[in-house]
Design a protein around this motif. Structure first.
Motif, PDB file in Angstrom:
ATOM      1  N   LEU A  76       0.864  -1.182   0.000  1.00 48.05           N
ATOM      2  CA  LEU A  76       0.000   0.000   0.000  1.00 48.05           C
ATOM      3  C   LEU A  76       0.897   1.227   0.000  1.00 48.05           C
ATOM      4  N   ILE A  93      -4.179   6.526  -1.647  1.00 45.72           N
ATOM      5  CA  ILE A  93      -3.524   5.251  -1.345  1.00 45.72           C
ATOM      6  C   ILE A  93      -3.665   4.376  -2.579  1.00 45.72           C
ATOM      7  N   ASN A  95      -3.339   0.495  -3.888  1.00 52.32           N
ATOM      8  CA  ASN A  95      -3.310  -0.893  -3.426  1.00 52.32           C
ATOM      9  C   ASN A  95      -2.549  -1.735  -4.446  1.00 52.32           C
ATOM     10  N   VAL A 102      -8.788  -3.667   0.051  1.00 51.50           N
ATOM     11  CA  VAL A 102      -8.510  -3.042   1.351  1.00 51.50           C
ATOM     12  C   VAL A 102      -9.760  -2.303   1.809  1.00 51.50           C
ATOM     13  N   ARG A 134      -6.454   2.765  -6.871  1.00 51.53           N
ATOM     14  CA  ARG A 134      -6.195   3.739  -5.824  1.00 51.53           C
ATOM     15  C   ARG A 134      -7.477   4.397  -5.355  1.00 51.53           C
TER      16      ARG A 134
END
Length: 186
Positions: A76, A93, A95, A102, A134
């Motif tokens: 991440l 973020i 992934n 997530v 993301r």
């Protein structure tokens, strides 16, 4: 014209389903059985993905959340910064896990004070990041006993002064962050 196109598409889907064996989805007991039974004769990635998706929709799998391993958390990544105008830490973020969605992250944000000390806090944030994609995030933060200088663009026009304690001031560039924990599901 539109109706003819719709009928052609439906006909092509019906032919595709019968060729790949997906017309027998109801004879499988689970998603895995459906995939195994219907992958026979599939020769393209597109057909395999279509079969996989059809079986998953027919037999949805219960999502069992779990804590991510250290290696999964390290996958991440992202960027973030403090927005001084509204006291939010925001960014995105990414992934990098290939088979894991997530659903929650714990972000540790550390602020370095002007007197050399540091304040670290953990923030829990719920989100949904599919594999290899993301998501943006935005967390309201305010370190205890610290003031963040916020410049009021109208203060001079109205004859006001911005007031904050210079001894405890934190600058935007003196924040660091990392993802300390995360939860997700396959």
């Amino acid at each position: 014209m539109k109706n003819k196109l719709i009928l052609k598409v439906i006909g092509l889907i019906a032919i595709f389903l019968s060729v790949t064996g997906c017309d027998q989805l109801s004879y499988a007991d689970t998603s895995s059985d459906c995939i195994i039974k219907n992958m026979k004769g599939v020769t393209t990635d597109h057909a395999a993905n279509f079969t996989y998706q059809a079986c998953r929709e027919e037999y949805p799998v219960a999502k069992t959340e779990r804590a991510l391993s250290d290696a999964e958390v390290k996958s991440l990544t992202g960027r973030a910064a403090l927005n001084l105008t509204d006291e939010h830490y925001s960014g995105y973020i990414y992934n990098g896990n290939t088979n894991l969605t997530v659903s929650q992250i714990t972000i540790t944000i550390t602020a370095k004070k002007s007197d050399g000390g540091e304040i670290s806090k953990k923030y829990l944030h719920n989100l949904s990041i599919s594999p290899l994609s993301r998501s943006d995030f935005r967390i309201e933060i305010m370190p205890e006993s610290e003031t963040i200088p916020i410049i009021d663009p109208f203060a001079k026009k109205e004859g006001k002064k911005n007031q904050f304690s210079a001894s405890t001031r934190i600058k935007a560039g003196e924040y660091t962050w990392y993802i300390s924990d995360a939860i997700g599901y396959l």
